[in-house]
Motif scaffolding. Structure first.
Motif, PDB file in Angstrom:
ATOM      1  N   GLU A  68       0.818  -1.213   0.000  1.00  0.00           N
ATOM      2  CA  GLU A  68       0.000   0.000   0.000  1.00  0.00           C
ATOM      3  C   GLU A  68       0.854   1.266   0.000  1.00  0.00           C
ATOM      4  O   GLU A  68       0.323   2.373  -0.068  1.00  0.00           O
ATOM      5  N   GLY A  69       2.182   1.099   0.084  1.00  0.00           N
ATOM      6  CA  GLY A  69       3.061   2.260   0.074  1.00  0.00           C
ATOM      7  C   GLY A  69       3.182   2.961   1.408  1.00  0.00           C
ATOM      8  O   GLY A  69       3.781   4.033   1.507  1.00  0.00           O
ATOM      9  N   LYS A  70       2.635   2.356   2.484  1.00  0.00           N
ATOM     10  CA  LYS A  70       2.715   2.974   3.811  1.00  0.00           C
ATOM     11  C   LYS A  70       4.138   2.871   4.370  1.00  0.00           C
ATOM     12  O   LYS A  70       4.572   3.716   5.147  1.00  0.00           O
ATOM     13  N   SER A  72       8.308   1.238   3.217  1.00  0.00           N
ATOM     14  CA  SER A  72       9.101   0.754   2.086  1.00  0.00           C
ATOM     15  C   SER A  72      10.396   0.144   2.615  1.00  0.00           C
ATOM     16  O   SER A  72      10.751   0.319   3.783  1.00  0.00           O
ATOM     17  N   GLY A  82       6.738   5.372   4.203  1.00  0.00           N
ATOM     18  CA  GLY A  82       6.593   5.703   2.803  1.00  0.00           C
ATOM     19  C   GLY A  82       5.799   6.938   2.541  1.00  0.00           C
ATOM     20  O   GLY A  82       4.622   6.877   2.517  1.00  0.00           O
ATOM     21  N   SER A  83       6.555   8.010   2.275  1.00  0.00           N
ATOM     22  CA  SER A  83       5.975   9.186   1.637  1.00  0.00           C
ATOM     23  C   SER A  83       5.898   8.771   0.196  1.00  0.00           C
ATOM     24  O   SER A  83       6.053   9.478  -0.743  1.00  0.00           O
ATOM     25  N   ILE A  84       5.883   7.585   0.025  1.00  0.00           N
ATOM     26  CA  ILE A  84       6.161   6.830  -1.175  1.00  0.00           C
ATOM     27  C   ILE A  84       4.854   6.250  -1.676  1.00  0.00           C
ATOM     28  O   ILE A  84       4.031   5.872  -0.878  1.00  0.00           O
ATOM     29  N   SER A  85       4.713   6.172  -2.942  1.00  0.00           N
ATOM     30  CA  SER A  85       3.518   5.543  -3.519  1.00  0.00           C
ATOM     31  C   SER A  85       3.965   4.479  -4.516  1.00  0.00           C
ATOM     32  O   SER A  85       5.142   4.395  -4.855  1.00  0.00           O
ATOM     33  N   LEU A  86       3.030   3.689  -4.959  1.00  0.00           N
ATOM     34  CA  LEU A  86       3.344   2.669  -5.938  1.00  0.00           C
ATOM     35  C   LEU A  86       3.350   3.281  -7.338  1.00  0.00           C
ATOM     36  O   LEU A  86       2.588   4.197  -7.638  1.00  0.00           O
ATOM     37  N   ASN A  88       2.206   3.727 -10.684  1.00  0.00           N
ATOM     38  CA  ASN A  88       0.940   3.404 -11.333  1.00  0.00           C
ATOM     39  C   ASN A  88       0.627   4.481 -12.365  1.00  0.00           C
ATOM     40  O   ASN A  88      -0.271   5.308 -12.185  1.00  0.00           O
ATOM     41  N   LYS A 228      10.065   9.045  -4.577  1.00  0.00           N
ATOM     42  CA  LYS A 228       8.631   9.096  -4.845  1.00  0.00           C
ATOM     43  C   LYS A 228       7.941   7.744  -4.802  1.00  0.00           C
ATOM     44  O   LYS A 228       6.749   7.663  -4.487  1.00  0.00           O
ATOM     45  N   PHE A 229       8.664   6.684  -5.156  1.00  0.00           N
ATOM     46  CA  PHE A 229       8.015   5.396  -5.355  1.00  0.00           C
ATOM     47  C   PHE A 229       8.665   4.288  -4.534  1.00  0.00           C
ATOM     48  O   PHE A 229       9.853   4.350  -4.196  1.00  0.00           O
TER      49      PHE A 229
END
Length: 261
Positions: A68-70, A72, A82-86, A88, A228-229
């Motif tokens: 979920e990117g919570k 990493s 995670g200020s991080i996202s997947l 997509n 970012k990811f």
């Protein structure tokens, strides 16, 4: 009996959902003193709050939070928030149309599609042009090229540097068909198979003609991507080994991690 089983399964699902939500609410607290924690330290902290959880249960919820990117894993055995996202990216209508045309005509081949503009958000200077790319298993690439060439203009198969310089850079709406490296990391989004970000970052170093606009920004792109990811560095290194770019990827990862610290 069926009803009783249904009630039991529903209760189990509800309990797991509550537990996962509870861990999610605690996760920021574990990182209050450090931006990064070893897995051993993180698991130990979780067990203080949830002493009845088994290691398997904790691993399951950590995996869920990671997807979920919570959280990493910037490196093996290390966790961070995670200020991080997947990764997509938006798949354009044109790209979806190409993907579905191939799927109908060649339902059993392995392939993926992508847009070179997907890397633009990771760059300082924006390229003027972008390409739609179809990567197909080697034995089918010529067949797919011929099929697309019947209905689309400006389709090229495995173009070399001369073709890029003489033709492609002067055209708009270019579609490039190229051989897909075996065991390349792929993902599926909205029923469309695309490259994982790990693959694009390695290919950026290997396919210098296709990624010519990115060559002066490889360090910046890698650093921005890591910020970012959620990136699986082990997956990226394995693919880099297949493309003979492991030392370059290792160097860029280390630079990115140093700048994050």
């Amino acid at each position: 009996m069926f009803f009783a089983s249904f009630i039991k399964n529903s209760a189990t699902f509800a309990t797991k959902t509550i537990l996962a939500k509870t861990l999610e609410q605690h996760i920021n607290h574990y990182f209050r003193e450090s931006e990064r924690l070893s897995k051993q330290k993180l698991v130990s902290s979780i067990k203080e709050d949830f002493p009845h959880w088994s290691d398997n249960t904790i691993n399951m919820y950590l995996s869920k939070l990671k997807k979920e990117g919570k959280i990493s894993t910037p490196s093996k055995g290390i966790y961070e928030l995670g200020s991080i996202s997947l990764f997509n990216p938006e798949v354009s209508g044109s790209l979806k149309k190409i993907y579905n045309k191939i799927k109908l005509e060649f339902p059993f081949i392995t392939y993926c599609v992508w847009d070179s503009a997907w890397l633009n958000d990771l760059m300082q200077h924006q390229p003027f042009k972008h390409y739609l790319v179809v990567e197909v298993e080697k034995d089918a690439s010529e067949h797919v090229f011929g099929f697309l060439n019947e209905t689309l203009k400006n389709v090229f198969l495995n173009p070399n540097e001369e073709i890029f310089n003489r033709y492609i850079q002067n055209l708009d709406d270019v579609v490039i068909v190229k051989n897909l490296v075996s065991e390349a990391p792929l993902i599926e989004t909205h029923k469309i198979v695309i490259p994982a970000l790990e693959k694009l970052l390695v290919d950026m170093l290997a396919d210098t003609n296709l990624f010519s606009a990115q060559q002066n920004e490889t360090r910046f792109i890698m650093k921005t991507a890591m910020e970012k990811f959620a990136i699986n560095k082990l997956k990226m290194k394995r693919y880099a080994l297949r493309r003979n770019r492991e030392s370059e990827v290792e160097k860029l990862i280390n630079i990115g991690l140093a700048k994050k610290d």
